[in-house]
Scaffold this motif. Structure first.
Motif, mmCIF file in Angstrom:
data_model
loop_
_atom_site.group_PDB
_atom_site.id
_atom_site.type_symbol
_atom_site.label_atom_id
_atom_site.label_comp_id
_atom_site.label_asym_id
_atom_site.label_seq_id
_atom_site.Cartn_x
_atom_site.Cartn_y
_atom_site.Cartn_z
ATOM 1 N N UNK A 153 0.811 -1.218 0.000
ATOM 2 C CA UNK A 153 0.000 0.000 0.000
ATOM 3 C C UNK A 153 0.841 1.263 0.000
ATOM 4 N N UNK A 154 1.928 1.262 0.759
ATOM 5 C CA UNK A 154 2.780 2.456 0.826
ATOM 6 C C UNK A 154 3.368 2.781 -0.544
ATOM 7 N N UNK A 155 3.881 1.764 -1.219
ATOM 8 C CA UNK A 155 4.462 1.953 -2.544
ATOM 9 C C UNK A 155 3.392 2.357 -3.554
ATOM 10 N N UNK A 156 2.214 1.764 -3.416
ATOM 11 C CA UNK A 156 1.100 2.067 -4.320
ATOM 12 C C UNK A 156 0.705 3.542 -4.208
ATOM 13 N N UNK A 157 0.536 4.027 -2.996
ATOM 14 C CA UNK A 157 0.143 5.426 -2.785
ATOM 15 C C UNK A 157 1.226 6.387 -3.282
ATOM 16 N N UNK A 255 4.607 3.371 -18.148
ATOM 17 C CA UNK A 255 4.753 2.054 -18.778
ATOM 18 C C UNK A 255 5.104 0.992 -17.745
ATOM 19 N N UNK A 256 6.021 1.311 -16.842
ATOM 20 C CA UNK A 256 6.399 0.363 -15.792
ATOM 21 C C UNK A 256 5.201 0.046 -14.898
ATOM 22 N N UNK A 257 4.478 1.082 -14.503
ATOM 23 C CA UNK A 257 3.312 0.908 -13.636
ATOM 24 C C UNK A 257 2.221 0.100 -14.339
ATOM 25 N N UNK A 258 1.872 0.508 -15.567
ATOM 26 C CA UNK A 258 0.798 -0.162 -16.296
ATOM 27 C C UNK A 258 1.152 -1.604 -16.631
ATOM 28 N N UNK A 259 2.444 -1.857 -16.873
ATOM 29 C CA UNK A 259 2.876 -3.212 -17.206
ATOM 30 C C UNK A 259 2.688 -4.166 -16.033
ATOM 31 N N UNK A 260 2.821 -3.656 -14.819
ATOM 32 C CA UNK A 260 2.557 -4.473 -13.634
ATOM 33 C C UNK A 260 1.086 -4.881 -13.620
ATOM 34 N N UNK A 261 0.206 -3.923 -13.912
ATOM 35 C CA UNK A 261 -1.215 -4.231 -13.988
ATOM 36 C C UNK A 261 -1.525 -5.195 -15.108
ATOM 37 N N UNK A 285 12.135 4.342 -10.111
ATOM 38 C CA UNK A 285 11.532 5.660 -10.337
ATOM 39 C C UNK A 285 11.076 6.303 -9.026
ATOM 40 N N UNK A 286 10.707 5.490 -8.047
ATOM 41 C CA UNK A 286 10.146 6.021 -6.814
ATOM 42 C C UNK A 286 11.185 6.245 -5.721
ATOM 43 N N UNK A 287 12.443 5.952 -6.011
ATOM 44 C CA UNK A 287 13.481 6.191 -5.019
ATOM 45 C C UNK A 287 13.651 7.696 -4.783
#
Length: 287
Positions: A153-157, A255-261, A285-287
């Motif tokens: 959840x933390x990473x998702x938000x 692209x990275x996010x959508x590819x996970x989905x 990307x989120x670092x």
């Protein structure tokens, strides 16, 4: 269904092999008795089938694509099927030269010069250009429902916050243009030092060119600066190129996010390696 399609198109087949690198349709390479190779393609849905049909009509004579030898409109059991000629060669690879990369740029730009037809009514290919930002946002949040089940959840938000921040930095969209939406090495055919053309049109739209470079950069251009430069030169020989340094980060991220989905929808076990690759990209990307 395969046997039915062979009868439908009256094919005299010597051998049949399923094409593995096809994600939105079932594709078979058929060698006919006279030695010619043709491709039998069955899209997964009626919408994908209609997009493909309209794309062949729109691009014919403007962009190098396979010839549509025959078409069957489908029934209750099957959305439709295509019989396609063979583009000579193999999919683009990192081993290909700058000469090839230049031609890929020309091919890509030529496709982007194609605009929505003024007189033809389209029922499959949507024109997303007038509301491009909304289209990209809807895609992101549609996949977000799947991504939420995969990452904590933390990473998702944090991922949602990053998306909202990055999208504010985008320039005005570039278009309206015919955009492939899956312009990657597997869909670009190369014969020696010559680019034969582009295949697979199940995901095409009319929209902004800015999002159409992502997969090619991810899988081909980013690995060699000379290839990247040659591609840009080829593209600019046909039409102006958007500032990739400005737009690519946003589309690489989405692209990275959508590819996970996408992996969640298509099966995590079957796509475990691709899932892991995109999890690493997202976390970077989120670092």
């Amino acid at each position: 269904m395969l046997n039915r399609m062979i009868k439908q198109f009256r094919l005299q087949v010597q051998s049949i092999n399923e094409v593995e690198d096809s994600h939105s349709s079932t594709v078979y390479k058929c060698t006919l008795l006279r030695g010619e190779n043709v491709y039998l393609k069955i899209p997964y849905t009626q919408l994908k089938c209609q997009r493909e049909l309209e794309a062949y009509e729109i691009l014919k004579g403007s962009v190098s694509i396979p010839e549509m030898l025959d078409y069957w409109p489908g029934d209750k059991e099957c959305p439709g099927a295509f019989l396609l000629s063979e583009l000579k060669g193999k999919p683009l690879s990192a081993k290909d030269s700058s000469i090839v990369a230049f031609q890929v740029g020309v091919l890509h730009a030529s496709m982007h010069t194609v605009q929505p037809p003024a007189k033809q009514v389209l029922t499959g290919i949507q024109n997303e250009y007038p509301t491009w930002a909304t289209f990209i946002e809807n895609q992101f949040y549609s996949f977000a429902r799947d991504v939420k089940d995969v990452i904590d959840e933390r990473l998702f938000n944090k991922a949602l916050e990053r998306f909202e921040g990055m999208k504010q930095q985008l320039p005005s969209p570039d278009g309206p243009s015919f955009v492939h939406m899956d312009f990657r090495p597997g869909n670009i055919i190369v014969d020696g030092t010559q680019v034969s053309g582009v295949i697979d049109f199940e995901s095409v739209r009319f929209g902004s060119t800015e999002g159409d470079f992502t997969k090619l950069y991810r899988d081909f251009l980013q690995h060699d600066e000379a290839l990247y430069k040659a591609f840009q030169e080829g593209y600019k020989s046909i039409r102006p190129l958007v500032d990739l340094e400005v737009v690519l980060p946003f589309y690489q991220y989405t692209d990275a996010f959508n590819s996970i989905g996408w992996c969640k929808r298509r099966g995590i076990e079957r796509n475990a390696l691709f899932l892991e690759e995109n999890l690493v990209r997202l976390k970077t990307w989120l670092k």
